[in-house]
Design an enzyme around this catalytic site. Sequence first.
Site, mmCIF file in Angstrom:
data_model
loop_
_atom_site.group_PDB
_atom_site.id
_atom_site.type_symbol
_atom_site.label_atom_id
_atom_site.label_comp_id
_atom_site.label_asym_id
_atom_site.label_seq_id
_atom_site.Cartn_x
_atom_site.Cartn_y
_atom_site.Cartn_z
ATOM 1 C CB CYS A 93 86.321 55.859 107.195
ATOM 2 S SG CYS A 93 87.612 56.971 107.400
ATOM 3 C CG ASN A 193 90.363 43.909 104.336
ATOM 4 O OD1 ASN A 193 90.038 44.962 105.131
ATOM 5 N ND2 ASN A 193 91.688 43.795 103.768
ATOM 6 N N GLY A 194 91.601 41.686 105.929
ATOM 7 C CA GLY A 194 92.094 41.953 107.300
ATOM 8 C C GLY A 194 93.334 40.983 107.870
ATOM 9 C CG ASP A 195 95.245 41.125 110.839
ATOM 10 O OD1 ASP A 195 95.362 42.444 110.545
ATOM 11 O OD2 ASP A 195 94.746 40.687 112.076
ATOM 12 N NE ARG A 218 97.182 46.739 108.405
ATOM 13 C CZ ARG A 218 96.893 46.080 109.416
ATOM 14 N NH1 ARG A 218 97.436 46.531 110.509
ATOM 15 N NH2 ARG A 218 96.060 45.173 109.482
HETATM 16 C C1 LIG Z 1 96.648 54.079 105.571
HETATM 17 C C2 LIG Z 1 95.335 53.371 105.270
HETATM 18 C C3 LIG Z 1 94.491 54.201 104.614
HETATM 19 C C4 LIG Z 1 93.027 53.412 104.718
HETATM 20 N N1 LIG Z 1 92.098 54.096 103.745
HETATM 21 C C5 LIG Z 1 90.920 53.357 103.636
HETATM 22 C C6 LIG Z 1 89.863 53.810 102.529
HETATM 23 O O1 LIG Z 1 90.328 54.879 101.862
HETATM 24 N N2 LIG Z 1 89.026 53.391 102.497
HETATM 25 C C7 LIG Z 1 88.504 52.090 102.962
HETATM 26 O O2 LIG Z 1 87.323 51.586 102.714
HETATM 27 N N3 LIG Z 1 89.648 51.501 103.796
HETATM 28 C C8 LIG Z 1 90.323 52.176 104.126
HETATM 29 N N4 LIG Z 1 91.604 51.576 104.833
HETATM 30 C C9 LIG Z 1 91.266 50.207 105.379
HETATM 31 C C10 LIG Z 1 91.803 49.095 104.451
HETATM 32 O O3 LIG Z 1 91.171 48.923 103.324
HETATM 33 C C11 LIG Z 1 91.884 47.682 105.170
HETATM 34 O O4 LIG Z 1 90.635 47.280 105.501
HETATM 35 C C12 LIG Z 1 92.586 47.460 106.363
HETATM 36 O O5 LIG Z 1 94.112 48.079 106.348
HETATM 37 C C13 LIG Z 1 92.808 45.864 106.803
HETATM 38 O O6 LIG Z 1 93.275 45.164 105.776
HETATM 39 P P1 LIG Z 1 94.836 44.872 105.919
HETATM 40 O O7 LIG Z 1 94.898 43.926 107.435
HETATM 41 O O8 LIG Z 1 94.987 43.968 104.806
HETATM 42 O O9 LIG Z 1 95.793 45.959 105.964
HETATM 43 C C14 LIG Z 1 92.895 52.103 105.012
HETATM 44 C C15 LIG Z 1 93.948 51.271 105.814
HETATM 45 C C16 LIG Z 1 95.024 52.126 105.814
HETATM 46 C C17 LIG Z 1 96.259 51.340 106.721
#
Ligand SMILES: Cc1cc2nc3c(=O)[nH]c(=O)nc-3n(C[C@H](O)[C@H](O)[C@H](O)COP(=O)(O)O)c2cc1C
Length: 299
Positions: A93, A193-195, A218
């Site tokens: 976080c 994880n990521g993108d 996302r």
């Molecule tokens: C609105 C929002 C809230 C998030 N809250 C958490 C969370 O509570 N715990 C956590 O480990 N990651 C949290 N993340 C990170 C996501 O789990 C993830 O690592 C990050 O969005 C990258 O992945 P993506 O590119 O598939 O979105 C959050 C991300 C977003 C956008």
Amino acid sequence: MTLDLRLAPMAAVTNAPFRLVARECGGGLLTSEEIDARALVAGSARTLELARYLPGERPIALQLLGADPDVLAEAARRLEALGADAVDLNMGCPVAKIVAKGQGAALMRDPFHAALVLRAMRKAVGVPLTVKIRGGWDDRTLNAVEIARVAEAEGVDAITVHPRTRSQQFAGAAPWEIIAAVVAAVRVPVTGNGDVRSVAGARAMVAATGCAAVMIGRGALGAPWIFGGAEIAREEKARIVRRHAALIEAHLPPRTALVQLKKHLAWYCHGLPGAAATREALFQAPSPAEVQEIFWALW
Ligand SMILES: Cc1cc2nc3c(=O)[nH]c(=O)nc-3n(C[C@H](O)[C@H](O)[C@H](O)COP(=O)(O)O)c2cc1C
């Protein structure tokens, strides 16, 4: 090759209704939103609500946010007692007021302290203990591999890597090579994880990194069918949206339900003609019935 696709935890987004929909669409292990360990141990009703899940969500990992080894150990025990199939520690976080308390991504700055935290949590629970880490704190401290090794040595069962640094926040492309480096460095399963925004993207991540599972955040907003792995018909999507809306109304307190309904239906508008105006109208609507009426007029 079967793909293990999982919904990423997202605070104020991936509550029980959305998680269950992701599972019903074909998603693997679920993870709760981050749960403040100290508030949980103090018995906060709002925090306990975050640890609630629906029966169909199991297996589910419940994720803790904290920095104090004793508090995190006690919180982990409570989550195990609540039926968590795994306890996950948030080491990613980036939020300023969280890292100011030494929590989330700040744990990556101090591998020795991170080890103490994980040791205490490992002793506290019998269920799998997992961690979600970043690439590092900033470009000068890319220590995902070091932290992953520490975690493995402390008995962690699996590691999720979101390879951006804390300083990067969401800027730039996620450097997948960091995921590959962690996969090469530890024996426990690594989730990348990521993108990832499509099934093809998930396959590309597995091919590039060798990760055992892919977590999508996302890319699943307004599109939980991504977990099914195949394109589906519009009517089937409509059925999933209706199911999601019904779960929100059935399982969340009324005020939260209204906010969540607006948020998620706004995401489901993505790509439809007239989406911008509809979104605006959705956010103005005073009741769930009106929100739904506005949404389905567009759909
Ligand atoms: C609105 C929002 C809230 C998030 N809250 C958490 C969370 O509570 N715990 C956590 O480990 N990651 C949290 N993340 C990170 C996501 O789990 C993830 O690592 C990050 O969005 C990258 O992945 P993506 O590119 O598939 O979105 C959050 C991300 C977003 C956008």
